[in-house]
Design an enzyme around this catalytic site. Structure first.
Site, PDB file in Angstrom:
ATOM      1  N   ASP A 178      66.553  -2.183  38.839  1.00  0.00           N
ATOM      2  CA  ASP A 178      66.267  -0.743  39.042  1.00  0.00           C
ATOM      3  C   ASP A 178      65.128  -0.270  39.554  1.00  0.00           C
ATOM      4  O   ASP A 178      64.236   0.822  39.307  1.00  0.00           O
ATOM      5  CB  ASP A 178      66.763   0.159  37.670  1.00  0.00           C
TER       6      ASP A 178
ATOM      7  N   LYS B 109      62.524   1.514  41.734  1.00  0.00           N
ATOM      8  CA  LYS B 109      62.235   2.610  42.612  1.00  0.00           C
ATOM      9  C   LYS B 109      61.129   3.296  42.247  1.00  0.00           C
ATOM     10  O   LYS B 109      60.378   3.122  41.426  1.00  0.00           O
ATOM     11  CB  LYS B 109      63.748   3.515  42.214  1.00  0.00           C
TER      12      LYS B 109
ATOM     13  N   ASN C  56      59.949   4.396  39.152  1.00  0.00           N
ATOM     14  CA  ASN C  56      59.683   3.369  37.831  1.00  0.00           C
ATOM     15  C   ASN C  56      58.176   2.376  38.271  1.00  0.00           C
ATOM     16  O   ASN C  56      57.891   1.466  37.806  1.00  0.00           O
ATOM     17  CB  ASN C  56      60.595   2.274  37.911  1.00  0.00           C
TER      18      ASN C  56
ATOM     19  N   ASP D 288      60.163   0.433  33.162  1.00  0.00           N
ATOM     20  CA  ASP D 288      61.763   0.473  33.100  1.00  0.00           C
ATOM     21  C   ASP D 288      62.347  -0.599  33.188  1.00  0.00           C
ATOM     22  O   ASP D 288      63.474  -0.822  33.262  1.00  0.00           O
ATOM     23  CB  ASP D 288      62.202   1.877  33.746  1.00  0.00           C
TER      24      ASP D 288
ATOM     25  N   THR E  12      71.342   7.444  41.748  1.00  0.00           N
ATOM     26  CA  THR E  12      70.930   7.686  43.092  1.00  0.00           C
ATOM     27  C   THR E  12      71.469   6.138  43.695  1.00  0.00           C
ATOM     28  O   THR E  12      70.715   5.279  43.229  1.00  0.00           O
ATOM     29  CB  THR E  12      69.969   8.330  43.605  1.00  0.00           C
TER      30      THR E  12
HETATM   31  N1  LIG Z   1      60.947   5.179  32.847  1.00  0.00           N
HETATM   32  C1  LIG Z   1      60.041   4.675  32.006  1.00  0.00           C
HETATM   33  O1  LIG Z   1      60.225   3.431  31.366  1.00  0.00           O
HETATM   34  C2  LIG Z   1      58.599   5.252  32.020  1.00  0.00           C
HETATM   35  C3  LIG Z   1      57.741   4.663  31.353  1.00  0.00           C
HETATM   36  C4  LIG Z   1      56.360   5.044  31.082  1.00  0.00           C
HETATM   37  C5  LIG Z   1      56.334   6.295  31.935  1.00  0.00           C
HETATM   38  N2  LIG Z   1      55.089   7.082  31.977  1.00  0.00           N
HETATM   39  C6  LIG Z   1      55.260   8.197  32.781  1.00  0.00           C
HETATM   40  C7  LIG Z   1      54.131   8.960  33.248  1.00  0.00           C
HETATM   41  C8  LIG Z   1      53.012   8.761  33.093  1.00  0.00           C
HETATM   42  C9  LIG Z   1      52.024   9.797  33.453  1.00  0.00           C
HETATM   43  C10 LIG Z   1      52.291  10.638  34.242  1.00  0.00           C
HETATM   44  O2  LIG Z   1      51.326  11.695  34.838  1.00  0.00           O
HETATM   45  C11 LIG Z   1      50.684  12.173  33.571  1.00  0.00           C
HETATM   46  C12 LIG Z   1      51.093  12.840  32.736  1.00  0.00           C
HETATM   47  C13 LIG Z   1      50.195  13.561  31.708  1.00  0.00           C
HETATM   48  C14 LIG Z   1      49.038  13.216  31.696  1.00  0.00           C
HETATM   49  C15 LIG Z   1      48.579  12.482  32.679  1.00  0.00           C
HETATM   50  O3  LIG Z   1      46.916  12.007  32.724  1.00  0.00           O
HETATM   51  C16 LIG Z   1      48.985  11.880  33.616  1.00  0.00           C
HETATM   52  C17 LIG Z   1      53.433  11.079  34.664  1.00  0.00           C
HETATM   53  C18 LIG Z   1      54.660   9.997  34.143  1.00  0.00           C
HETATM   54  N3  LIG Z   1      56.349   7.987  33.369  1.00  0.00           N
HETATM   55  C19 LIG Z   1      57.160   6.989  32.712  1.00  0.00           C
HETATM   56  C20 LIG Z   1      58.273   6.326  32.713  1.00  0.00           C
END
Ligand SMILES: NC(=O)c1ccc2nc(-c3ccc(Oc4cccc(O)c4)cc3)[nH]c2c1
Length: 326
Positions: free
Chosen positions: A142, A144, A147, A163, A182
């Site tokens: 997966d 993309k 991730n 992920d 998608t």
């Molecule tokens: N799908 C997952 O398994 C997964 C696992 C872990 C993940 N961490 C984010 C993520 C991290 C930071 C982001 O910006 C920020 C948000 C808040 C504060 C900051 O400093 C930065 C946006 C998304 N997205 C994730 C997805």
């Protein structure tokens, strides 16, 4: 939000150790929230996975728990690390390291297309991460831009793949779930060899080809607005267009890398190991930067002269461990 409206749904241990706040990501299996460790105020990302989404997949829940435990042992600089794990009757809560730069998806969207040198640095790190997953018998399935996470908003930064536990856990069910998400990044054999689940490591090479195409050009190679075929038909036919305006400043070696990954026949498709040896990546400056980002402690105590840099992926292969495994 989760913290206020249904306190009872949070595991006690999680609540005691972390303060969960706003949603920072959302996916098929649940959401991701920003959390602060109460004792240090350090930021973490808490991924909440709703079990009810899997109820119909029978053993998926048991597999999910087993897989998450296995993945807690996976250790690579370009794979997101699990800090803590909790569960309630209806949800899993995985506490993950915070990646301040957020999702690659948003960076590509805001910058239209990445500089080729930046795309190369990110792509090389993705290849190292997936090469490591494959050597541990895990197919991501997966890959993309959502991730791929960035450690900072700087162009030159560490990236981490995340992920990777979802699709590996759900096996057949992942296919059903994948087909309702998608299909843009899915390899042809996921559609044509679906019932055999025999599709192998090569699916990740295809998805990395799509990812590289998007990073370099800013648009997806297979898209419902292109031509008169559906996205899945475009993928099965391996038909994509390099719009001249978008690709005119991109090197032939980068285009060659994309073309050798977006090959319909998985047996003919370039493997991850071959991609790591592709001329486009034999770029000492990029390799030295990647090594410094991936193994910062090594650079500090053993500043390898650039000419002598052993690409990080080859060190991993040769089991080169002197500095790192202290
Ligand atoms: N799908 C997952 O398994 C997964 C696992 C872990 C993940 N961490 C984010 C993520 C991290 C930071 C982001 O910006 C920020 C948000 C808040 C504060 C900051 O400093 C930065 C946006 C998304 N997205 C994730 C997805």
């Amino acid at each position: 939000d989760l913290q206020s409206d249904n306190q009872s749904s949070l595991p006690k241990g999680l609540q005691e150790k972390y303060l969960l706040t706003r949603q920072i990501g959302v996916g098929v299996c649940g959401e991701v929230r920003l959390a602060f460790e109460r004792s240090t105020c350090n930021k973490f990302a808490v991924k909440v996975i709703n079990k009810k989404n899997f109820q119909s997949e029978g053993t998926a829940t048991r597999n999910a728990e087993t897989e998450i435990k296995i993945l807690q042992r996976i250790d690579h600089p370009c794979l997101i690390k699990t800090q803590d794990f909790y569960q309630t009757e209806d949800s899993y809560f995985i506490v993950l390291e915070m990646m301040e730069g957020g999702e690659l998806f948003n960076k590509v969207k805001s910058q239209q297309q990445l500089k080729e040198s930046v795309a190369k640095l990110y792509f090389y790190q993705m290849l190292c991460a997936v090469h490591y997953l494959h050597s541990n018998g895990i197919i991501h399935r997966d890959l993309k831009p959502e991730n791929i996470l960035l450690s900072s908003s700087e162009d030159v930064c560490l990236i981490k793949v995340t992920d990777f536990n979802q699709s590996r856990i759900l096996e057949e069910a992942a296919l059903m779930r994948t087909l309702c998400g998608t299909p843009s990044y899915l390899a042809p054999e996921v559609f044509t060899h679906a019932n055999t689940t025999g599709y192998g490591l090569a699916v990740d090479a295809w998805s990395l080809g799509v990812l590289l195409f998007v990073c370099l050009s800013g648009y997806a190679p297979f898209h419902e607005n292109f031509g008169n075929y559906s996205v899945s038909e475009q993928i099965i036919r391996g038909e994509f267009t390099m719009i001249p305006k978008k690709w005119e400043h991109i090197s032939n070696q980068a285009k060659d890398m994309v073309r050798k990954l977006l090959v319909v026949d998985p047996k003919e498709r370039m493997s991850i190991a071959e991609a790591l040896q592709h001329p486009w990546l034999q770029d000492q400056e990029m390799l030295a930067t990647a090594q410094r980002l991936m193994y910062p402690n090594d650079a500090a105590c053993h500043p390898a002269p650039v000419a002598m840099v052993t690409p990080a992926h080859q060190e991993a292969e040769s089991g080169y461990t002197t500095h790192r495994k202290r």
